[in-house]
Design an enzyme around this catalytic site. Sequence first.
Site, PDB file in Angstrom:
ATOM      1  N   ARG A 104       0.931  -1.194   0.139  1.00 30.54           N
ATOM      2  CA  ARG A 104       0.136  -0.107  -0.203  1.00 30.54           C
ATOM      3  C   ARG A 104       1.032   1.256   0.052  1.00 30.54           C
ATOM      4  NH1 ARG A 104      -4.619   0.341   4.090  1.00 30.54           N
ATOM      5  NH2 ARG A 104      -3.305   0.702   5.612  1.00 30.54           N
ATOM      6  N   THR A 108      -1.250   7.407  -0.427  1.00 29.26           N
ATOM      7  CA  THR A 108      -2.411   7.348  -1.395  1.00 29.26           C
ATOM      8  C   THR A 108      -3.339   6.154  -0.583  1.00 29.26           C
ATOM      9  OG1 THR A 108      -1.489   5.814  -3.161  1.00 29.26           O
ATOM     10  CG2 THR A 108      -1.444   8.267  -3.317  1.00 29.26           C
ATOM     11  N   ASP A 200       0.164  -3.381  12.227  1.00 31.54           N
ATOM     12  CA  ASP A 200       0.329  -3.359  10.851  1.00 31.54           C
ATOM     13  C   ASP A 200       0.962  -4.977  11.022  1.00 31.54           C
ATOM     14  OD1 ASP A 200       2.642  -4.090   8.720  1.00 31.54           O
ATOM     15  OD2 ASP A 200       2.353  -1.778   8.467  1.00 31.54           O
ATOM     16  N   ASP A 203       4.515  -5.964   9.413  1.00 33.65           N
ATOM     17  CA  ASP A 203       5.427  -5.665  10.581  1.00 33.65           C
ATOM     18  C   ASP A 203       5.660  -6.568  11.783  1.00 33.65           C
ATOM     19  OD1 ASP A 203       6.604  -3.679   8.884  1.00 33.65           O
ATOM     20  OD2 ASP A 203       5.476  -1.973   9.974  1.00 33.65           O
TER      21      ASP A 203
HETATM   22  C1  PRP Z   1      -1.334  -4.700   4.336  1.00 36.68           C
HETATM   23  C2  PRP Z   1      -1.978  -6.070   4.493  1.00 36.68           C
HETATM   24  C3  PRP Z   1      -2.836  -5.964   3.349  1.00 36.68           C
HETATM   25  C4  PRP Z   1      -3.110  -4.507   2.957  1.00 36.68           C
HETATM   26  C5  PRP Z   1      -4.697  -4.332   3.320  1.00 36.68           C
HETATM   27  O1  PRP Z   1      -0.173  -4.933   3.504  1.00 36.68           O
HETATM   28  O2  PRP Z   1      -1.597  -7.481   4.687  1.00 36.68           O
HETATM   29  O3  PRP Z   1      -2.217  -6.603   2.006  1.00 36.68           O
HETATM   30  O4  PRP Z   1      -2.203  -3.831   3.716  1.00 36.68           O
HETATM   31  O5  PRP Z   1      -4.805  -2.904   3.445  1.00 36.68           O
HETATM   32  P1  PRP Z   1      -6.029  -2.375   2.115  1.00 36.68           P
HETATM   33  O6  PRP Z   1      -7.198  -3.275   2.233  1.00 36.68           O
HETATM   34  O7  PRP Z   1      -6.304  -1.073   2.439  1.00 36.68           O
HETATM   35  O8  PRP Z   1      -5.237  -2.665   0.860  1.00 36.68           O
HETATM   36  P2  PRP Z   1       0.928  -3.656   3.337  1.00 36.68           P
HETATM   37  O9  PRP Z   1       0.333  -2.906   2.301  1.00 36.68           O
HETATM   38  O10 PRP Z   1       1.169  -2.980   4.517  1.00 36.68           O
HETATM   39  O11 PRP Z   1       2.193  -4.572   2.885  1.00 36.68           O
HETATM   40  P3  PRP Z   1       3.090  -5.742   3.679  1.00 36.68           P
HETATM   41  O12 PRP Z   1       2.025  -7.048   3.525  1.00 36.68           O
HETATM   42  O13 PRP Z   1       4.341  -5.802   2.777  1.00 36.68           O
HETATM   43  O14 PRP Z   1       3.325  -5.134   5.064  1.00 36.68           O
HETATM   44  N1  URA Z   2      -2.603  -3.310   6.982  1.00 35.50           N
HETATM   45  C1  URA Z   2      -2.264  -3.562   8.131  1.00 35.50           C
HETATM   46  O1  URA Z   2      -1.403  -4.443   8.327  1.00 35.50           O
HETATM   47  N2  URA Z   2      -2.911  -3.413   9.155  1.00 35.50           N
HETATM   48  C2  URA Z   2      -4.228  -2.733   9.031  1.00 35.50           C
HETATM   49  O2  URA Z   2      -4.937  -2.162  10.178  1.00 35.50           O
HETATM   50  C3  URA Z   2      -4.450  -2.018   7.772  1.00 35.50           C
HETATM   51  C4  URA Z   2      -3.735  -2.576   6.773  1.00 35.50           C
END
Ligand code: PRP
Ligand code: URA
Length: 209
Positions: A104, A108, A200, A203
């Site tokens: 994400r 944005t 998160d 993380d």
């Molecule tokens: C997180 C999560 C989803 C996304 C959800 O990933 O694991 O993929 O956010 O958010 P959304 O429904 O608003 O799209 P992130 O983009 O943080 O990446 P990561 O898995 O690499 O930490």
């Molecule tokens: N992605 C995450 O990892 N946590 C949230 O709460 C939303 C998006």
Amino acid sequence: MGNVHVLDHPLIQHKLTYIRKTETGTKDFRELVDEVATLMAFEITRDLPLEEVQIQTPVSEATAKVLAGKKLGIVPILRAGLGMVDGMLNLIPAAKVGHVGLYRDPETLKPVEYYVKLPSDIEERELIVIDPMLATGGSANEAIESLKKRGAKQIRLMCLVAAPEGVEEVHQEHPDVDIYLAALDEKLNEKGYIVPGLGDAGDRLFGTK
Ligand code: PRP
Ligand code: URA
């Protein structure tokens, strides 16, 4: 809300509580996500079709049941979806695993695709897209779109925690996709985090920040 299944098995709910807690460290978080993924896999596969076969037991001939129908594919959304793969493979060891890499954009909140690698026969498989978090729904929609573009016909989405906004967004774009959750939370906050959520997921799984 149609097509949403909240898997409220007591073990799933108990473990999810510990996943949510701030003081749960990386090791325990990872183990609990893995365990909940296994329990969710058990629930999500309840409706798989069976067929009868003739077998021989040490005592007699018997009519017994084996899985029929389409083979399964698991598609984690990178990176946090990886934390649920092994847990699912515990129960569905023959499933093939594809990967869709999305992050994400922090400004944005829109998903950016950076990697796609899928089994060659996805059109013949029932795919389960996995990601711990369904927040705005942007990442799930992008991943599902990516799979459909490449021929996927049957897709389910499995997440630990979702916001109502994300569920609605996926329903709008992909009404054919059933959503399976451990919990449907209250809302999104102004930063796009699920409330109360678990923070998160990527993380916390990988110990990054
Ligand atoms: C997180 C999560 C989803 C996304 C959800 O990933 O694991 O993929 O956010 O958010 P959304 O429904 O608003 O799209 P992130 O983009 O943080 O990446 P990561 O898995 O690499 O930490
Ligand atoms: N992605 C995450 O990892 N946590 C949230 O709460 C939303 C998006």
